[in-house]
Design an enzyme around this catalytic site. Structure first.
Site, PDB file in Angstrom:
ATOM      1  N   GLU A 181      14.812  25.662  63.029  1.00 53.16           N
ATOM      2  CA  GLU A 181      13.343  25.841  63.261  1.00 53.16           C
ATOM      3  C   GLU A 181      13.236  26.612  64.480  1.00 53.16           C
ATOM      4  O   GLU A 181      12.505  27.633  64.812  1.00 53.16           O
ATOM      5  CB  GLU A 181      12.627  24.415  63.347  1.00 53.16           C
ATOM      6  CG  GLU A 181      12.521  23.772  62.281  1.00 53.16           C
ATOM      7  CD  GLU A 181      11.680  24.406  61.318  1.00 53.16           C
ATOM      8  OE1 GLU A 181      11.095  25.224  61.398  1.00 53.16           O
ATOM      9  OE2 GLU A 181      11.866  24.149  59.956  1.00 53.16           O
ATOM     10  N   ASN A 199      11.997  30.517  65.088  1.00 50.96           N
ATOM     11  CA  ASN A 199      10.790  30.690  65.820  1.00 50.96           C
ATOM     12  C   ASN A 199      11.133  31.854  66.990  1.00 50.96           C
ATOM     13  O   ASN A 199      10.180  32.804  67.480  1.00 50.96           O
ATOM     14  CB  ASN A 199      10.221  29.564  66.563  1.00 50.96           C
ATOM     15  CG  ASN A 199       9.387  28.864  65.691  1.00 50.96           C
ATOM     16  OD1 ASN A 199       9.060  28.798  64.552  1.00 50.96           O
ATOM     17  ND2 ASN A 199       9.051  27.359  66.299  1.00 50.96           N
ATOM     18  N   ARG A 218       4.466  31.446  57.000  1.00 50.12           N
ATOM     19  CA  ARG A 218       4.776  30.529  57.813  1.00 50.12           C
ATOM     20  C   ARG A 218       3.973  29.272  57.301  1.00 50.12           C
ATOM     21  O   ARG A 218       2.686  29.315  57.095  1.00 50.12           O
ATOM     22  CB  ARG A 218       4.907  31.020  59.178  1.00 50.12           C
ATOM     23  CG  ARG A 218       5.319  32.129  59.739  1.00 50.12           C
ATOM     24  CD  ARG A 218       6.740  32.160  59.197  1.00 50.12           C
ATOM     25  NE  ARG A 218       7.565  31.134  59.716  1.00 50.12           N
ATOM     26  CZ  ARG A 218       8.712  30.721  59.084  1.00 50.12           C
ATOM     27  NH1 ARG A 218       9.071  31.713  58.118  1.00 50.12           N
ATOM     28  NH2 ARG A 218       9.421  29.747  59.596  1.00 50.12           N
TER      29      ARG A 218
HETATM   30  N1  LIG Z   1       9.859  31.106  70.338  1.00 56.52           N
HETATM   31  C1  LIG Z   1       8.556  31.338  70.362  1.00 56.52           C
HETATM   32  N2  LIG Z   1       7.811  32.392  70.993  1.00 56.52           N
HETATM   33  C2  LIG Z   1       6.580  32.765  70.746  1.00 56.52           C
HETATM   34  N3  LIG Z   1       5.653  31.928  69.958  1.00 56.52           N
HETATM   35  C3  LIG Z   1       6.037  30.609  69.569  1.00 56.52           C
HETATM   36  C4  LIG Z   1       7.583  30.378  69.520  1.00 56.52           C
HETATM   37  N4  LIG Z   1       7.838  29.531  68.751  1.00 56.52           N
HETATM   38  C5  LIG Z   1       6.626  29.154  68.310  1.00 56.52           C
HETATM   39  N5  LIG Z   1       5.622  30.002  68.521  1.00 56.52           N
HETATM   40  C6  LIG Z   1       4.090  29.731  68.218  1.00 56.52           C
HETATM   41  O1  LIG Z   1       3.950  28.442  67.810  1.00 56.52           O
HETATM   42  C7  LIG Z   1       3.211  28.481  66.417  1.00 56.52           C
HETATM   43  C8  LIG Z   1       3.720  27.322  65.676  1.00 56.52           C
HETATM   44  O2  LIG Z   1       5.217  27.145  65.662  1.00 56.52           O
HETATM   45  P1  LIG Z   1       5.677  26.506  64.347  1.00 56.52           P
HETATM   46  O3  LIG Z   1       5.346  25.192  64.431  1.00 56.52           O
HETATM   47  O4  LIG Z   1       7.230  26.617  64.127  1.00 56.52           O
HETATM   48  O5  LIG Z   1       5.011  27.101  63.080  1.00 56.52           O
HETATM   49  P2  LIG Z   1       5.213  28.506  62.275  1.00 56.52           P
HETATM   50  O6  LIG Z   1       6.662  29.026  62.920  1.00 56.52           O
HETATM   51  O7  LIG Z   1       5.411  28.309  60.840  1.00 56.52           O
HETATM   52  O8  LIG Z   1       4.308  29.543  62.600  1.00 56.52           O
HETATM   53  C9  LIG Z   1       4.029  29.855  65.874  1.00 56.52           C
HETATM   54  O9  LIG Z   1       3.153  30.281  64.905  1.00 56.52           O
HETATM   55  C10 LIG Z   1       3.921  30.828  67.183  1.00 56.52           C
HETATM   56  O10 LIG Z   1       2.565  31.343  67.726  1.00 56.52           O
HETATM   57 MG   LIG Z   2       8.417  27.846  63.003  1.00 56.37          MG
END
Ligand SMILES: Nc1ncnc2c1ncn2[C@@H]1O[C@H](COP(=O)(O)OP(=O)(O)O)[C@@H](O)[C@H]1O
Ligand SMILES: [Mg+2]
Lengths: 116, 146
Positions: free
Chosen positions: B46, B50, B105
């Site tokens: 995960e 990300n 996503r």
């Molecule tokens: N490493 C990262 N850098 C920038 N934004 C991030 C990062 N990790 C998460 N995010 C932000 O947090 C949101 C939620 O993450 P997540 O719960 O993993 O859902 P998803 O990856 O399905 O969008 C993402 O849509 C993004 O906007």
């Molecule tokens: Mg994610």
């Protein structure tokens, strides 16, 4: 390890059998092939057999939800079967069982869709 | 005694599997259960995903950093990128929230991390990158009863 995907049809049902690991890397190819299979075979419903899926993360949930929406547009239904406890936890967490039916096996899933 | 492992690798999606297997084989020293190992692999997947998709917007020439520290039966995992960062962390960690619905996503990444680990800390600043710190205490019941 990677992901293996097998598509089969039975009447108006597309059977999707996944084995191996479904992550973000594998999900993009899976999406393309799955969309093509739905189009080519002109199916209405989908049965997703996850018996041999050894790993999955939230990318899998995204692909399943995406295909559910497309199948629903066609007036069809999506049924998942033979799911492991680990994958079931992810389905439970995301509320996916509210829209995608769970059955024990492929046979029960086919019965549920009226295909004997 | 502390036992530490560091890893840095390119931001390409084929490294998602590499990262979770590398962490899992390091943690194997603590004799985790199959369930604990699955949980750890899932959270690594995960956080690394990300960094690739959100942090680096799918640019393959960037670097992701993992550090894993074992102490007794406790695991500390740090997964870091130097990407775009998160403006509103409270919003980002909400179940089903995603900033990239067009990429299919599910918005469940942070929710899964919170469910599978004992503690999740997110440190992030726009333009500077994101660091996710994950903690887990392994159950030690396995060898106690003989
Ligand atoms: N490493 C990262 N850098 C920038 N934004 C991030 C990062 N990790 C998460 N995010 C932000 O947090 C949101 C939620 O993450 P997540 O719960 O993993 O859902 P998803 O990856 O399905 O969008 C993402 O849509 C993004 O906007
Ligand atoms: Mg994610």
């Amino acid at each position: 390890m990677g992901l293996n995907v097998q598509f089969t049809t039975k009447e108006n049902v597309l059977l999707v059998r996944l084995s191996g690991e479904l992550d973000h890397h594998a999900s993009e190819q899976l999406k393309k092939e799955w969309q093509l299979a739905i189009k080519e075979h002109g199916v209405k419903h989908v049965i997703l057999n996850l018996e041999d899926l050894s790993f999955m993360d939230s990318s899998g949930l995204g692909v399943f939800l995406g295909r559910y929406k497309e199948i629903m547009q066609l007036g069809g239904e999506m049924v998942v079967c033979s799911i492991s406890p680990a994958v079931k936890r992810l389905f439970d967490m995301s509320g996916l069982f509210k829209i995608i039916r769970l059955e024990e096996s492929e046979e029960y899933a086919l019965l549920r869709l009226g295909v004997a | 005694m502390k036992n530490k492992m560091n890893l840095d690798f390119s931001s390409v999606s084929s490294n998602e599997a590499f990262a979770r297997v590398a962490v899992a084989s390091f943690v194997t020293q603590l004799d985790p259960t199959m369930d604990e190992l699955t949980e750890l692999k899932t959270v690594v997947s995960e956080a690394v995903t990300n960094s690739i998709i959100h942090g680096y917007d799918n640019q393959p020439d960037q670097t992701i950093y993992i550090s894993c520290t074992l102490e007794e039966d406790a695991i500390e995992l740090i997964i870091k990128d130097e990407g775009v960062g998160i403006a509103d962390i409270d919003e980002a960690v909400q179940p089903l929230y995603t900033s990239k619905p067009e990429l299919e996503r599910s918005g469940m990444g942070f929710t899964i991390m919170e469910n599978f680990m004992d503690k999740v800390d997110v440190v992030s600043h726009p333009g500077e990158g994101t660091m996710v710190k994950l903690y887990k205490q392994l159950k030690k019941s396995k060898t106690l009863c003989n």
